[in-house]
Write a protein that holds these residues in place. Structure first.
Motif, mmCIF file in Angstrom:
data_model
loop_
_atom_site.group_PDB
_atom_site.id
_atom_site.type_symbol
_atom_site.label_atom_id
_atom_site.label_comp_id
_atom_site.label_asym_id
_atom_site.label_seq_id
_atom_site.Cartn_x
_atom_site.Cartn_y
_atom_site.Cartn_z
ATOM 1 N N MET A 1 0.850 -1.197 0.000
ATOM 2 C CA MET A 1 0.000 0.000 0.000
ATOM 3 C C MET A 1 0.885 1.246 0.000
ATOM 4 N N GLU A 2 0.709 2.115 -0.980
ATOM 5 C CA GLU A 2 1.529 3.315 -1.115
ATOM 6 C C GLU A 2 1.069 4.355 -0.105
ATOM 7 N N GLY A 3 2.029 4.912 0.661
ATOM 8 C CA GLY A 3 1.689 5.943 1.639
ATOM 9 C C GLY A 3 2.165 5.563 3.029
ATOM 10 N N ARG A 4 2.349 6.565 3.878
ATOM 11 C CA ARG A 4 2.769 6.336 5.264
ATOM 12 C C ARG A 4 2.165 7.419 6.147
ATOM 13 N N TRP A 5 1.838 7.045 7.380
ATOM 14 C CA TRP A 5 1.301 7.984 8.356
ATOM 15 C C TRP A 5 2.429 8.635 9.148
ATOM 16 N N ILE A 6 2.264 9.917 9.439
ATOM 17 C CA ILE A 6 3.133 10.650 10.361
ATOM 18 C C ILE A 6 2.222 11.292 11.408
ATOM 19 N N GLU A 7 2.499 11.060 12.683
ATOM 20 C CA GLU A 7 1.739 11.743 13.730
ATOM 21 C C GLU A 7 2.449 13.052 14.051
ATOM 22 N N VAL A 8 1.837 14.174 13.688
ATOM 23 C CA VAL A 8 2.480 15.474 13.844
ATOM 24 C C VAL A 8 2.130 16.144 15.165
ATOM 25 N N ALA A 9 1.097 15.656 15.842
ATOM 26 C CA ALA A 9 0.698 16.149 17.159
ATOM 27 C C ALA A 9 -0.234 15.096 17.749
ATOM 28 N N ASP A 10 -0.662 15.324 18.977
ATOM 29 C CA ASP A 10 -1.538 14.365 19.637
ATOM 30 C C ASP A 10 -2.795 14.108 18.808
ATOM 31 N N ARG A 11 -2.904 12.870 18.285
ATOM 32 C CA ARG A 11 -4.079 12.411 17.538
ATOM 33 C C ARG A 11 -4.352 13.255 16.279
ATOM 34 N N VAL A 12 -3.297 13.801 15.717
ATOM 35 C CA VAL A 12 -3.380 14.468 14.419
ATOM 36 C C VAL A 12 -2.325 13.833 13.514
ATOM 37 N N LEU A 13 -2.785 13.205 12.440
ATOM 38 C CA LEU A 13 -1.898 12.447 11.574
ATOM 39 C C LEU A 13 -1.924 13.007 10.155
ATOM 40 N N VAL A 14 -0.790 12.851 9.483
ATOM 41 C CA VAL A 14 -0.652 13.215 8.072
ATOM 42 C C VAL A 14 -0.259 11.951 7.331
ATOM 43 N N ARG A 15 -0.952 11.685 6.230
ATOM 44 C CA ARG A 15 -0.557 10.558 5.388
ATOM 45 C C ARG A 15 0.146 11.111 4.153
ATOM 46 N N ARG A 16 1.393 10.683 3.981
ATOM 47 C CA ARG A 16 2.232 11.155 2.884
ATOM 48 C C ARG A 16 2.215 10.134 1.757
ATOM 49 N N HIS A 17 2.025 10.636 0.527
ATOM 50 C CA HIS A 17 1.940 9.783 -0.647
ATOM 51 C C HIS A 17 3.012 10.183 -1.654
ATOM 52 N N THR A 18 3.633 9.175 -2.252
ATOM 53 C CA THR A 18 4.615 9.437 -3.308
ATOM 54 C C THR A 18 3.951 10.076 -4.518
ATOM 55 N N GLU A 19 2.770 9.590 -4.900
ATOM 56 C CA GLU A 19 2.051 10.133 -6.041
ATOM 57 C C GLU A 19 1.730 11.604 -5.794
#
Length: 274
Positions: A1-19
């Motif tokens: 599965m393309e993409g990865r989660w980053i937790e940038v703060a408490d219970r706030v996540l960013v999913r980064r995609h190569t595309e």
């Protein structure tokens, strides 16, 4: 599965995609969550949905930061749920979404990526049903989230998503990290004011700003980009008024020639409806 989660703060996540170097968001509350942007077609949206479900079983709402395909064409798999956006986002999708779908399907096909082209061509465009004019405050599982429109900039319908208790702001494509800002659908003369609104929202403490593309950044990055976009706006005014030629503007611009040419063309096309 393309993409990865980053937790940038408490219970706030960013999913980064190569595309397209895309960043989408997830804000978790107690018993509810908010998905910030849904990617570029129904297959990508379904993939994102599955990844959200790996994290939380809670019901969601969706917010679309602006009407461009890569941020909101993946909404259909998330229904039924509230879909928030600026009021002009709905108008643009209703009037121009089908044409944009054709343009991007053709673009991917010409790039030799027929699978993505077919996915986009077969996508149902969802119109937002919860519309924001200037500001709205949501409760996401008891957690405050503020949606703000600071005027046109990257598009005519940019919406900023701010999570006050976490100090995180999803800026959509008002902020771009890793590539020059995209002026193709922009309001070059208005973009600086929109960024001023964003800077005022995040305050001197800054926190984390999530661009629509690229890794999360801080206030200093946004200030630098604001200065660059302000410089481009000034060049656009000079060329439009006949006080400078385009060649001089290209030489003085902080951005590559093609980016600056697009900004000059867009400024010459104005004024734009708000």
């Amino acid at each position: 599965m393309e993409g990865r989660w980053i937790e940038v703060a408490d219970r706030v996540l960013v999913r980064r995609h190569t595309e397209l170097d895309l960043s989408v968001g997830l804000v978790l509350g107690d018993g509810g969550c908010l998905v910030v942007d849904t990617r570029g077609d129904e297959r990508q949206g379904a993939e994102l949905l599955a990844e959200v479900r790996r994290i939380t079983p809670d019901p969601w709402a969706v917010v679309i930061t602006h009407s461009h395909f890569d941020h909101g064409f993946g909404t259909r798999p998330f229904l039924d749920c509230p879909v928030w956006a600026h009021e002009n986002c709905r108008t643009d999708l209703a009037e121009n979404g089908a044409a944009a779908r054709e343009v991007w399907a053709r673009w991917y096909r010409e790039r030799g990526e027929p699978g993505i082209a077919d996915d986009i061509a077969g996508t149902e465009i969802v119109l937002p049903d919860r519309l924001v004019t200037d500001r709205a405050e949501l409760s996401v599982g008891g957690r405050a989230v503020v949606l703000s429109h600071f005027g046109p900039g990257h598009s005519g319908n940019d919406l900023v998503v701010h999570v006050p208790d976490a100090g995180v702001t999803f800026a959509g494509d008002l902020v771009e990290n890793g590539a020059p800002p995209d002026y193709e659908d922009a309001r070059p003369l208005d973009w600086p004011a929109a960024l001023e609104g964003l800077l005022g929202l995040i305050g001197s403490a800054g926190g984390t700003v999530v661009p629509g593309h690229g890794d999360p950044v801080g206030r200093e990055f946004v200030m630098t980009q604001h200065a660059e976009i302000t410089a481009v706006a000034a060049l656009c005014r000079e060329v439009t008024a006949g006080r400078m030629n385009a060649e001089s503007a290209l030489r003085l611009s902080p951005y590559p020639p093609e980016t600056t040419r697009t900004a000059l063309r867009r400024a010459a096309d104005g004024p734009f409806p708000r």
